[in-house]
Structure formats: C-alpha cells, structure tokens
Motif scaffolding. Structure first.
Motif, mmCIF file in Angstrom:
data_model
loop_
_atom_site.group_PDB
_atom_site.id
_atom_site.type_symbol
_atom_site.label_atom_id
_atom_site.label_comp_id
_atom_site.label_asym_id
_atom_site.label_seq_id
_atom_site.Cartn_x
_atom_site.Cartn_y
_atom_site.Cartn_z
ATOM 1 N N GLN A 34 -6.523 -10.702 -11.154
ATOM 2 C CA GLN A 34 -6.740 -10.437 -9.458
ATOM 3 C C GLN A 34 -4.698 -10.149 -9.516
ATOM 4 O OE1 GLN A 34 -7.254 -14.289 -8.221
ATOM 5 N NE2 GLN A 34 -9.422 -13.282 -7.882
ATOM 6 N N GLN A 35 -3.920 -10.916 -10.647
ATOM 7 C CA GLN A 35 -1.988 -11.497 -10.527
ATOM 8 C C GLN A 35 -1.950 -9.428 -10.623
ATOM 9 O OE1 GLN A 35 0.545 -14.170 -12.266
ATOM 10 N NE2 GLN A 35 -1.810 -15.043 -12.205
ATOM 11 N N TRP A 36 -2.588 -9.320 -12.203
ATOM 12 C CA TRP A 36 -2.092 -7.616 -12.505
ATOM 13 C C TRP A 36 -2.768 -6.489 -11.408
ATOM 14 C CZ3 TRP A 36 -5.491 -3.662 -12.339
ATOM 15 C CH2 TRP A 36 -5.352 -2.330 -12.414
ATOM 16 N N ALA A 37 -3.157 -6.855 -10.452
ATOM 17 C CA ALA A 37 -4.079 -6.086 -9.450
ATOM 18 C C ALA A 37 -2.444 -5.209 -8.170
ATOM 19 C CB ALA A 37 -4.876 -6.360 -8.703
ATOM 20 N N HIS A 38 -2.298 -6.670 -7.711
ATOM 21 C CA HIS A 38 -1.385 -6.747 -7.113
ATOM 22 C C HIS A 38 -0.250 -6.877 -7.589
ATOM 23 C CE1 HIS A 38 1.315 -8.945 -4.340
ATOM 24 N NE2 HIS A 38 2.106 -9.503 -5.028
ATOM 25 N N ILE A 39 0.476 -7.462 -9.135
ATOM 26 C CA ILE A 39 1.151 -5.995 -9.615
ATOM 27 C C ILE A 39 1.768 -4.699 -9.613
ATOM 28 C CG2 ILE A 39 2.872 -6.780 -11.570
ATOM 29 C CD1 ILE A 39 2.450 -9.234 -11.778
ATOM 30 N N ASN A 40 0.368 -4.410 -9.958
ATOM 31 C CA ASN A 40 0.329 -2.325 -9.991
ATOM 32 C C ASN A 40 0.523 -2.007 -9.113
ATOM 33 O OD1 ASN A 40 -0.233 -0.835 -12.683
ATOM 34 N ND2 ASN A 40 -1.766 -0.662 -11.889
ATOM 35 N N LYS A 54 6.524 -11.323 -16.596
ATOM 36 C CA LYS A 54 6.454 -12.604 -15.750
ATOM 37 C C LYS A 54 4.622 -12.960 -16.277
ATOM 38 C CE LYS A 54 9.600 -14.743 -12.774
ATOM 39 N NZ LYS A 54 9.599 -14.549 -11.462
ATOM 40 N N LEU A 55 4.028 -11.412 -16.231
ATOM 41 C CA LEU A 55 3.043 -11.661 -16.284
ATOM 42 C C LEU A 55 2.312 -11.856 -17.962
ATOM 43 C CD1 LEU A 55 -0.101 -12.024 -14.661
ATOM 44 C CD2 LEU A 55 -0.317 -9.533 -14.584
ATOM 45 N N VAL A 56 3.364 -10.665 -18.589
ATOM 46 C CA VAL A 56 3.263 -10.967 -20.068
ATOM 47 C C VAL A 56 3.217 -11.849 -20.922
ATOM 48 C CG1 VAL A 56 4.666 -9.330 -22.350
ATOM 49 C CG2 VAL A 56 4.138 -8.363 -20.759
ATOM 50 N N GLN A 57 3.821 -12.926 -20.291
ATOM 51 C CA GLN A 57 4.155 -14.231 -21.070
ATOM 52 C C GLN A 57 2.726 -14.883 -20.296
ATOM 53 O OE1 GLN A 57 7.543 -15.325 -19.375
ATOM 54 N NE2 GLN A 57 9.345 -14.557 -20.724
ATOM 55 N N GLN A 58 2.404 -14.733 -19.610
ATOM 56 C CA GLN A 58 0.899 -15.678 -19.415
ATOM 57 C C GLN A 58 -0.304 -15.452 -19.990
ATOM 58 O OE1 GLN A 58 0.330 -15.646 -14.606
ATOM 59 N NE2 GLN A 58 2.569 -15.519 -14.314
ATOM 60 N N ALA A 59 -0.455 -14.300 -20.013
ATOM 61 C CA ALA A 59 -1.083 -13.437 -21.247
ATOM 62 C C ALA A 59 -1.104 -13.740 -22.681
ATOM 63 C CB ALA A 59 -1.590 -12.002 -20.815
ATOM 64 N N ILE A 79 -1.958 -5.509 -19.415
ATOM 65 C CA ILE A 79 -0.574 -5.839 -19.196
ATOM 66 C C ILE A 79 0.102 -4.938 -19.701
ATOM 67 C CG2 ILE A 79 0.369 -7.729 -18.253
ATOM 68 C CD1 ILE A 79 -1.910 -9.845 -18.093
ATOM 69 N N GLN A 80 0.329 -5.240 -20.598
ATOM 70 C CA GLN A 80 1.223 -4.762 -21.459
ATOM 71 C C GLN A 80 0.884 -2.786 -21.435
ATOM 72 O OE1 GLN A 80 2.485 -6.651 -25.176
ATOM 73 N NE2 GLN A 80 0.631 -7.373 -25.978
ATOM 74 N N SER A 81 -0.074 -2.058 -21.405
ATOM 75 C CA SER A 81 -0.582 -1.292 -21.278
ATOM 76 C C SER A 81 0.147 -0.972 -19.955
ATOM 77 C CB SER A 81 -1.079 -0.670 -21.863
ATOM 78 O OG SER A 81 -2.517 -1.313 -20.514
ATOM 79 N N SER A 82 -0.167 -1.956 -19.123
ATOM 80 C CA SER A 82 0.781 -0.919 -17.781
ATOM 81 C C SER A 82 1.788 -1.080 -17.275
ATOM 82 C CB SER A 82 -0.690 -2.319 -16.427
ATOM 83 O OG SER A 82 -1.333 -1.923 -16.970
#
Length: 220
Positions: A34-40, A54-59, A79-82
């Motif tokens: 859900q966070q990925w969709a919002h950020i991406n 931040k999301l990379v760190q969470q992942a 997340i990293q590829s995005s």
C-alpha cells in the motif's frame, strides 16, 4: 483424555506459531504494497525520492525479520527496482543490482510465492536495464522468466501487463494487444485498489500505442 484428543491438541499448539508468523508477514507485505502504490503513483520528484528511501529501509527490516520467506524478498526487490526507475540513469544501477539479488533469493526460497511474482519482476528487470557491458539486461532471459511466471498466474493483471509491454517493445503488436486485454480483465485484488487503478491506466496507455502501430500497419 484419550490419545487421539492429546495428539490433536499437540498438533494444534504446534501449528499456532506458524500461523501467527504467516499472518504477521502478510500484514507487513500489505503495508509495503500500500505504501509502494502511494509513493510510486501519487508522489513526484523529491517527495517520491524521499518516500522510496524510507520504504527501502522498511523493506530491508522486513527481510531481516522474515529472511526465510520469499514474500519479503519479492517486495524488497520490487521497491528497489521501482526506486531505480524513479532515479534513472547510471545512479539507478546499484539499486537494480540489489533488486536482482532480492528476486533471485526469493526464487531460491519459493519460485511460486505471490503467484510467481519474483520471476515476473526479475524478467521485467532483465528487459528494462541496459545490456552488457553497462549492466545485465537480457531480453531472452526476460521473456523466459515472464513466460514461467505467466504459467503460474495466467490471469494476473501485472504479469499480463508486463508481458504485453515487453511484446510491444519487441514490435509484436497483435500479441501485445491480446495480453494487455487479458490484463484489463483481471479480477480486482483485495487490499490493492490503488495499485489496480493506476495499473489499469498504464495498461490503457500501452494499448493506445499498440492500436496506433496496428493502424499504421493496416494502412500500408
């Protein structure tokens, strides 16, 4: 208490930690999705870059907590590829390489996890990144992985979209149209309405380009 009841209770107690662990990882994955969709899709420029950092760190924290679960590595890789796609250029290569390792780790643990998402995502990565000597891009490997993933999940929105996009890039427009239309027909995914909404928009954009190419061919 008879022996059968004792055995049943023992089995139930032993299965509880496994069930709790499965629920916990699924909750973490849902948060990342859900966070990925919002950020991406909804953030831009500096805000998007900070969001991905931040999301990379969470992942990474999720992969440390659930290092034996393929789902954690799949979403770390996505997340990293995005983030690599957002950064672009040579600065994205280190992220792409880390993403590749994550997908390979996920495949090693469970190639079927999340409907073959690791193979599909790795295939997309092989297609998107430059080839040798700059990076590891390889369209033959890309197609091989995508087809394996589609064999696991032939009706999924992402797999059909990515393979349709790949076919468009390869100039196979009619085949691309078929897969993109399959992607549009995919069933909605629970807990991922935002991702589905924007993915459908992406599918329609590629379909428009496909139709233009097909129309040009028919007029020749």
């Amino acid at each position: 208490m008879n022996r059968l009841m004792k055995n049943t209770l023992v089995s139930l107690v032993l299965s509880l930690p496994l069930a709790a662990n499965a629920n916990a990882i699924d909750e973490e994955i849902t948060k990342l999705q859900q966070q990925w969709a919002h950020i991406n899709y909804e953030l831009k420029d500096a805000a998007q870059e900070q969001g991905f950092k931040k999301l990379v760190q969470q992942a990474q924290a999720v992969t440390q907590a659930y290092s034996d679960n393929a789902k954690s590595w799949i979403w770390s890789g996505i997340i990293q590829s995005s983030f690599a796609g957002q950064k672009g250029g040579l600065g994205a290569l280190s992220l792409a390489k880390k993403s590749k390792k994550d997908f390979e780790k996920a495949i090693e643990l469970d190639a079927n996890a999340l409907h073959g998402s690791a193979m599909m995502s790795l295939g997309v990565l092989f297609h998107k990144v430059p080839g040798w000597p700059i990076a590891f891009g390889d369209d033959d490997k890309a197609e091989e992985l995508m087809k394996k993933a589609l064999a696991i999940n032939p009706k999924g929105i992402d797999g059909n979209y990515f393979y349709g996009e790949y076919l468009y890039d390869e100039g196979k427009y009619q085949q691309a149209k078929d897969y993109l239309n399959l992607a549009l027909q995919a069933a909605p995914r629970p807990n991922r309405p935002l991702a589905d909404k924007y993915r459908q928009q992406e599918i329609r954009l590629v379909l428009e380009k496909v139709e233009k190419r097909l129309n040009k061919r028919s007029k020749k």
